[in-house]
Write a protein that holds these residues in place. Sequence first.
Motif, PDB file in Angstrom:
ATOM      1  N   UNK A 430      51.170  22.085  10.785  1.00  0.00           N
ATOM      2  CA  UNK A 430      50.156  21.755  11.786  1.00  0.00           C
ATOM      3  C   UNK A 430      50.783  21.771  13.172  1.00  0.00           C
ATOM      4  N   UNK A 431      50.103  22.425  14.114  1.00  0.00           N
ATOM      5  CA  UNK A 431      50.580  22.535  15.486  1.00  0.00           C
ATOM      6  C   UNK A 431      49.533  21.974  16.439  1.00  0.00           C
ATOM      7  N   UNK A 432      49.948  21.763  17.658  1.00  0.00           N
ATOM      8  CA  UNK A 432      49.003  21.302  18.677  1.00  0.00           C
ATOM      9  C   UNK A 432      48.002  22.412  18.994  1.00  0.00           C
ATOM     10  N   UNK A 433      46.905  22.045  19.653  1.00  0.00           N
ATOM     11  CA  UNK A 433      45.870  23.017  19.964  1.00  0.00           C
ATOM     12  C   UNK A 433      46.394  24.108  20.897  1.00  0.00           C
ATOM     13  N   UNK A 434      47.200  23.714  21.887  1.00  0.00           N
ATOM     14  CA  UNK A 434      47.729  24.687  22.828  1.00  0.00           C
ATOM     15  C   UNK A 434      48.664  25.673  22.125  1.00  0.00           C
ATOM     16  N   UNK A 435      49.568  25.148  21.277  1.00  0.00           N
ATOM     17  CA  UNK A 435      50.503  26.012  20.567  1.00  0.00           C
ATOM     18  C   UNK A 435      49.766  26.909  19.569  1.00  0.00           C
ATOM     19  N   UNK A 436      48.759  26.358  18.901  1.00  0.00           N
ATOM     20  CA  UNK A 436      47.970  27.143  17.948  1.00  0.00           C
ATOM     21  C   UNK A 436      47.265  28.294  18.643  1.00  0.00           C
ATOM     22  N   UNK A 437      46.666  28.025  19.807  1.00  0.00           N
ATOM     23  CA  UNK A 437      45.985  29.082  20.558  1.00  0.00           C
ATOM     24  C   UNK A 437      46.962  30.159  21.003  1.00  0.00           C
ATOM     25  N   UNK A 438      48.151  29.761  21.458  1.00  0.00           N
ATOM     26  CA  UNK A 438      49.145  30.728  21.904  1.00  0.00           C
ATOM     27  C   UNK A 438      49.645  31.610  20.774  1.00  0.00           C
TER      28      UNK A 438
END
Length: 529
Positions: A430-438
């Motif tokens: 699981x990653x943060x929303x910003x990292x997931x989007x990137x």
Amino acid sequence: MLLFFDSIESWDLLSLSLVGPCQLEVETKANNYMTTSFDTRLAEPTATANMETFSTDDALAAMGFGKFQALVLAYAGMGWVAEAMELMLLSFVGPLVREEWNVSAQDESLLSSVVFVGMLIGACSWGYISDKYGRRTGLLYSALFTSGMGFLSALSPNYLCLMALRFLVGVGVGGGHVFSSWFLEFVPAQNRGTWMIVFSFFWTIGTILEASLAWVVLSTLSWRWLLALTALPCFLLLPFFGITPESPRYLCVQNRMSDATLVLERIARTNQAALPPGTLRYQQDSEVDHSALTCEIDHLLPVGEKECADDNSISSKSGSAAALRSLLSRKLRRSTLLLWFAFYASSFAYYGLVLLTSQLSDANSSCASGLRYVKSEADANLYKDTFITSFAEFPGLVVSAILVDWFGRKATMWCLLFACCGFLGPLVLHQSELWTTGVLFGARGCAIGSFTVLCLYAPEVYPTSVRSTGVGIATAIGRIGGIVCPLVAVGMLRSCHQMEAIVVFEVVLCLAAIACMLFPVETKGRDMN
């Protein structure tokens, strides 16, 4: 007996004396004429071989890419915009329909799967129709069917009716590959790769347009308006159908040489260029069986003429079974089977990434809170993330445009597929929303780049007579990947199995890269026949 033979000889001598020299001269001339005519017929293949002729590839190379091809690009590109919008629609409509009609997550994933089932059927059907009845026929009826079913689906009274109508929309959208094949048949071989990448920008424009449309429409209106407005671009193709040309390659295969020449002359006038000197090269079949004559005269035919004759012999066979046998012949079997798997894996990965954008944030929040199948409170974040990741396709297409004519089709595909695996790796956790989007931004760019080169490679592998059928069947196999991927992207993520879902994507992408490495031919710079 001696007297009998003597009488016969006397009768012959008497006959010759009565006939006289005039008829003997006529018979001599007749025999000489028959001998001369026979010798002339034997010399005809040699004379034909020595005539100044040109092929369709020669004509397109001489005229170059000009205003005519730009108009064809605009029309075919609008077809891809329409297909991209219909597929991107699935990311937004599913959660809204689930909330309105209180359906389960499994039923929500079925809404996406039935569209891909329709696309599977449509891809095979429209490919066969365009090879049998012409590219223009496939373009017209697929556009009519898609726009009509799209408008009707906006009026669905219940979920079952919506699924049925979206299935029919999928049948119409399945003809999208005809647009790409039709466009490529007008493009010169020397820069076909670059222009196919340019053509693919229309797909990216469609995804961004649909994300923008959903952002605006769903904030003020219902999902029904989104369905109706999404069907509009396909409807806009119909008024311009009358001026669309038939593919000269298709006309050549159908032995319509005068029509093919007229199309090439039209291209030359529009581009302000000149056709090569001579006549369009083609070997017309006759009604007799030529199998016994092949060994004697095959060496007298120019290479391009033999190819055209081979294409025509294939197209003259009735039914799709003959086309399928040709696709699975010894010469094409390996390419066909590898293309089928590559299309399956690429469709699975690309459409899965589109759905992952909308499902990961929702799944992460619901799994973290111990709840399942809850609606995200920030719909604006969904539209924003989808909008941003759609923009990732632009750099992906630019990279593939640079590599495809320099590095080759095969190497570009497997490099981008392995890069996509690398981008998806961190999402095992699981990653943060910003990292997931990137991360999804990079993976989406690599996926669209490799998929676009694959869509370029497939038409280049097959001959004209079975090109649309071959690409259509490969696209249909790819739709199976689209059917399966919602079950992974939606079902597994909503069941809080993110690691398993990402591992499945990684395995499929790695196998697709290996399949691309095993393709038997590199088509960079090759003629389309």
